[in-house]
Scaffold this active site. Structure first.
Site, PDB file in Angstrom:
ATOM      1  N   CYS A 170      -0.341 -16.973  49.384  1.00 43.72           N
ATOM      2  CA  CYS A 170      -0.020 -15.560  49.460  1.00 43.72           C
ATOM      3  C   CYS A 170       0.291 -15.518  50.749  1.00 43.72           C
ATOM      4  O   CYS A 170      -0.511 -14.154  51.535  1.00 43.72           O
ATOM      5  CB  CYS A 170      -0.430 -14.307  49.101  1.00 43.72           C
ATOM      6  SG  CYS A 170      -0.774 -15.302  47.244  1.00 43.72           S
TER       7      CYS A 170
ATOM      8  N   GLY B 284       1.509 -14.015  57.957  1.00 46.21           N
ATOM      9  CA  GLY B 284       1.140 -14.822  58.453  1.00 46.21           C
ATOM     10  C   GLY B 284       0.074 -14.624  59.068  1.00 46.21           C
ATOM     11  O   GLY B 284      -0.552 -15.540  60.154  1.00 46.21           O
TER      12      GLY B 284
ATOM     13  N   CYS C 114      -8.674  -7.784  49.988  1.00 47.42           N
ATOM     14  CA  CYS C 114      -9.296  -6.667  50.217  1.00 47.42           C
ATOM     15  C   CYS C 114      -9.073  -4.859  49.365  1.00 47.42           C
ATOM     16  O   CYS C 114      -8.620  -4.407  49.532  1.00 47.42           O
ATOM     17  CB  CYS C 114      -8.058  -5.863  51.436  1.00 47.42           C
ATOM     18  SG  CYS C 114      -6.791  -5.694  50.861  1.00 47.42           S
TER      19      CYS C 114
END
Length: 426
Positions: free
Chosen positions: A243, A247, A366
């Site tokens: 995912c 980048g 996160c």
């Protein structure tokens, strides 16, 4: 811009954010892009006004309802100033007194501010979720995660985040990057947990500085850097960043691989993958390629069990990043969480097919919410008995050792991150 002009621009921006489901930073970028007359200093001031309101949005809404006023952008900004110490008459004086100022306050608006004039932002009668600036349905999940640390962690999630950088070891050592930043007028300090991290105080525009333009540093939260460290990608390995987005972690993985081996950045969004091209070039990364995951794509099937490392930085609520994105918690619903957890499970089931025997799958978010983290791992292991958890230890302080990596703003000074690495044993 005059202070009055900045105030009017902040009111307009806040109104756009309140009416739009998109992330506030994307809305702000579009808003400012179409108003090129707004300079850099003005942008920071406008952003500070708006983000201060977003961090206190539930409490401000509670107060305005209490005094019988509508939570308009004008009153949200005005009431925050009153509740943080500016006298109501002085706040009223900011409206309609000079060119480019917002229109004068109406009588009802003045009455609302007058009723708030003797109060502060917090009040004993506030519901706990309002006082802690959290969605009602999220508070029990945060209590489950943090226990008696709930108050301090929620307080940390309401504070502005620092600016963290990751040194690009393909181009410089940490000491060399520190020196280059200092020469550019940016004083940074090494981060406590990441061996590649640097931290800058306050909000600074590092992207115009030579060390960033030359690829010596990348913007990346220290917690995100630790996820890349946990992946343990080594030179010569075959690695998939499943995912990858634009980048960020691909860059860190390529760095740990010393540009040797092969890394494939995968995503379902072509624009996000296209955005990685410039970053890869700037960083001097030569061992990475991109792959767009599309419906009906046979790529995963053709690549089954061929990768040493597969990183799944899964789409999530972002609950660990709410100090950077305070608007996200205001827009999150229980339906959003349910849809995300289903998507995370499906992504894990697809990505695990790429891991070869003896290879590792790293799942990260996160988020600090159990349904997206520990519960996902428990369900995945129940479905895939050939995987087992590899405990966390490598290069991290002892208190972070355990079965999974859990980072939080109050304790660790990072965004809230979760990561678990699993090895295919069969």
């Amino acid at each position: 811009m005059t202070p009055a002009g900045r105030l009017q621009a902040a009111i307009e921006l806040l109104g756009t954010i309140e009416a739009d489901r998109r992330p506030a930073d994307a809305i702000a970028n579009d808003f400012l892009r179409t108003r090129r007359f707004i300079g850099g200093g003005d942008r920071r001031e406008i952003g500070e006004i708006v983000w201060s309101v977003l961090r206190a949005r539930r409490r401000l809404g509670w107060w305005l309802e209490r005094v019988g006023a509508e939570a308009t952008p004008r009153l949200l900004i005005a009431s925050l100033r009153v509740l943080t110490g500016m006298p109501a008459p002085r706040v009223a004086g900011l409206f309609g007194v000079m060119r480019f100022a917002p229109p004068p306050l109406e009588a009802a608006e003045r009455r609302a501010l007058d009723r708030l004039d003797t109060h502060t932002l917090d009040h004993p009668s506030m519901p706990e979720a309002v006082r802690l600036e959290m969605p009602d349905f999220v508070l029990p999940l945060l209590r489950e995660r943090f226990g008696d640390k709930l108050e301090s962690e929620c307080a940390a999630l309401m504070q502005p985040a620092p600016l963290d950088l990751r040194v690009n070891l393909l181009k410089a050592t940490r000491d060399e990057a520190l020196a280059a930043l200092a020469a550019a007028g940016l004083k940074a300090e090494p981060t406590r947990l990441s061996p590649w991290g640097l931290r800058l105080p306050g909000r600074q525009n590092v992207t115009v500085a030579a060390p960033f333009r030359d690829g010596l540093v990348e913007i990346q939260d220290e917690g995100s850097q630790l996820v890349a460290l946990l992946a343990g990608a080594q030179p010569g390995m075959r690695v998939a960043d499943y995912c990858a987005g634009a980048g960020g972690k691909t860059l860190a993985l390529a760095m740990t691989m010393a540009n040797k081996g092969h890394i494939i950045a995968c995503d379902v969004s072509a624009p996000r993958l296209d955005g990685a091209i410039r970053r890869l070039r700037r960083a001097g990364v030569h061992n990475a390629e991109r792959h767009l995951l599309e419906s009906g794509d046979k790529w995963v099937k053709r690549q089954e069990k061929k990768f040493d490392r597969v990183l799944v930085d899964a789409p999530c609520t972002g609950a660990g990043t709410w100090r950077r994105n305070p608007d996200a918690r205001l827009k999150l619903t229980e339906t959003d969480l349910a849809e995300l957890t289903a998507k995370q499970a499906a992504i894990l089931d697809a990505a695990q097919r790429l891991v070869k025997p003896g290879g590792r799958l790293v799942y990260a978010t996160c988020s600090v919410l159990r349904p997206e983290n520990e519960a996902q791992i428990e369900s995945f292991l129940a479905r895939h008995s050939d995987f087992a958890i590899v405990p966390v230890a490598d290069g991290l302080p002892a208190y972070l050792h355990g079965d999974m990596l859990r980072l939080s703003p109050a304790r660790d000074g990072t965004d809230g991150f979760f990561a678990c690495r699993m090895e295919r044993r069969g």
